[in-house]
Design a protein around this motif. Structure first.
Motif, PDB file in Angstrom:
ATOM      1  N   ALA A 163       0.673  -1.193   0.096  1.00 62.91           N
ATOM      2  CA  ALA A 163       0.061  -0.065  -0.019  1.00 62.91           C
ATOM      3  C   ALA A 163       0.994   1.442  -0.061  1.00 62.91           C
ATOM      4  O   ALA A 163       0.646   2.175   0.962  1.00 62.91           O
ATOM      5  CB  ALA A 163      -1.011   0.068   1.081  1.00 62.91           C
ATOM      6  N   GLY A 166      -0.697   4.594   0.092  1.00 62.47           N
ATOM      7  CA  GLY A 166      -1.644   5.128   1.006  1.00 62.47           C
ATOM      8  C   GLY A 166      -1.075   6.194   1.896  1.00 62.47           C
ATOM      9  O   GLY A 166       0.102   6.723   1.627  1.00 62.47           O
ATOM     10  N   ARG A 330     -10.380   1.378  -0.481  1.00 69.10           N
ATOM     11  CA  ARG A 330      -8.995   1.912  -0.984  1.00 69.10           C
ATOM     12  C   ARG A 330      -9.103   2.742  -2.494  1.00 69.10           C
ATOM     13  O   ARG A 330      -8.441   2.458  -3.264  1.00 69.10           O
ATOM     14  CB  ARG A 330      -8.294   0.607  -1.662  1.00 69.10           C
ATOM     15  CG  ARG A 330      -8.156  -0.298  -0.298  1.00 69.10           C
ATOM     16  CD  ARG A 330      -7.566  -1.626  -0.906  1.00 69.10           C
ATOM     17  NE  ARG A 330      -7.432  -3.060   0.057  1.00 69.10           N
ATOM     18  CZ  ARG A 330      -7.243  -4.093   0.025  1.00 69.10           C
ATOM     19  NH1 ARG A 330      -6.016  -4.271  -1.135  1.00 69.10           N
ATOM     20  NH2 ARG A 330      -7.355  -4.941   0.703  1.00 69.10           N
TER      21      ARG A 330
END
Length: 340
Positions: A163, A166, A330
């Motif tokens: 990720a 993120g 997401r």
């Protein structure tokens, strides 16, 4: 009785009324309700902060849906916000009314005002805005302990960050690169891959298109990684172990895809005498001096240009349900803050 919503508070027998998000039962984002709520006066070692910007983190999702259980319900979620001090307890020595501050690890941030133990309160440098602080402080302290304490990343290390585009991943990537590591990031889309490259990843793997363990092996020419930082959980755990060289570290700090299922600890031996850990920010912040030193190190790496905090996505506090839905799907890149 009329309520001045612009000022957002009035006095009622030693309490203050304001708006806050309340959760009465665990569940989907819709269980969060914006309500008028009373806030008491601070105890001796507490401070009242008028929040100007509130951080949104996956730990808030876990608290809301019951994966992490609060001490009591109803409760106000959120563990990070930035604002100004409006009241202090009688034993508070390091803060005064009017100070610019940011706080972490204190449940109750999704509100116009929050009561915060002095222990978790941090002076906010003038050059850092409330929005930037709320978007990055908890994530930055998480990155600090992951990179400098759980596994101390040094120049020459090869690391894998899941990720990578993120909230935490963006800071982890930049800071790890600043430390001299070779950084491999995984993402779920081509758009996020571009963000990960911009933040300093040497290699980016779109795991929706490629087998990330196979690509790591190819990238490292079979050497694999010293450490894997994994906030995804169930979907990435097994192959993450295959990305590690002997005596490598698997560091789990989230489970956006679900919790890691039980596994035979002998698996760690079979895959290279690996280390596996789930560290928690609260324990790293147990001592006041660590709260200060970790925060100062994060502020320093920002000041040095090693980490740049992008402008966060901003939503009003009333849009908290939308914020959680985006996060869980997401669909977010970088950080989101709520504005009271």
């Amino acid at each position: 009785m009329l309520i001045n919503l612009h000022l957002s508070f009035f006095e009622i027998k030693g309490t203050t009324a304001m708006r806050a998000i309340r959760v009465y039962t665990p569940g989907e984002p819709e269980v969060m309700k914006l309500e008028e709520s009373a806030i008491r006066q601070p105890y001796a070692d507490e401070v009242v902060v008028r929040n100007h910007a509130i951080g949104v983190n996956f730990t808030d999702v876990y608290t809301r849906n019951g994966a992490f259980s609060p001490l009591k319900r109803p409760f106000t979620p959120g563990k990070e916000a930035a604002g100004e001090v409006i009241a202090v307890g009688e034993k508070v020595t390091d803060f005064k009314v009017g100070d610019r501050v940011v706080f972490v690890e204190t449940l109750g941030a999704y509100a116009e005002q929050s009561i915060v133990p002095e222990h978790f309160l941090i002076h906010l440098p003038d050059q850092i805005s409330f929005e930037t602080a709320a978007a990055s402080m908890l994530k930055g302290l998480t990155a600090q302990y992951l990179l400098r304490r759980t596994f101390r990343v040094e120049a020459g290390h090869t690391i894998l960050i899941h990720a990578a585009a993120g909230g935490v991943g963006t800071i982890l990537t930049q800071w790890a690169k600043y430390l001299g590591a070779t950084v491999i990031g995984t993402v779920s889309s081509d758009e996020k891959a571009a963000i990960a490259y911009q933040n300093g990843c040497d290699y980016v793997i779109n795991y929706s298109k490629e087998d990330f363990a196979q690509r790591v092996n190819e990238i490292t020419q079979g050497e694999r990684c010293h450490v894997v930082y994994d906030s995804i959980g169930k979907d990435t755990f097994e192959k993450s172990l295959d990305c590690l060289r002997p005596f490598g570290y698997f560091v789990s700090f989230g489970f956006s895809s679900g919790k890691i299922p039980p596994f035979d600890i002998m698996t760690l031996l079979e895959k290279g005498s690996l280390f596996a850990t789930w560290p928690g920010l609260t324990l790293y912040l147990d001592k006041r001096e660590d709260v200060i030193s970790m925060s100062n190190e994060f502020f320093e790496v920002i000041a040095n240009g090693g980490v740049k905090i992008a402008s966060p996505q901003k939503l009003s506090l009333s849009k908290v349900v939308e914020a959680h839905k985006r996060l869980e799907a997401r669909q977010t890149i970088g950080a989101t803050v709520l504005i009271p």
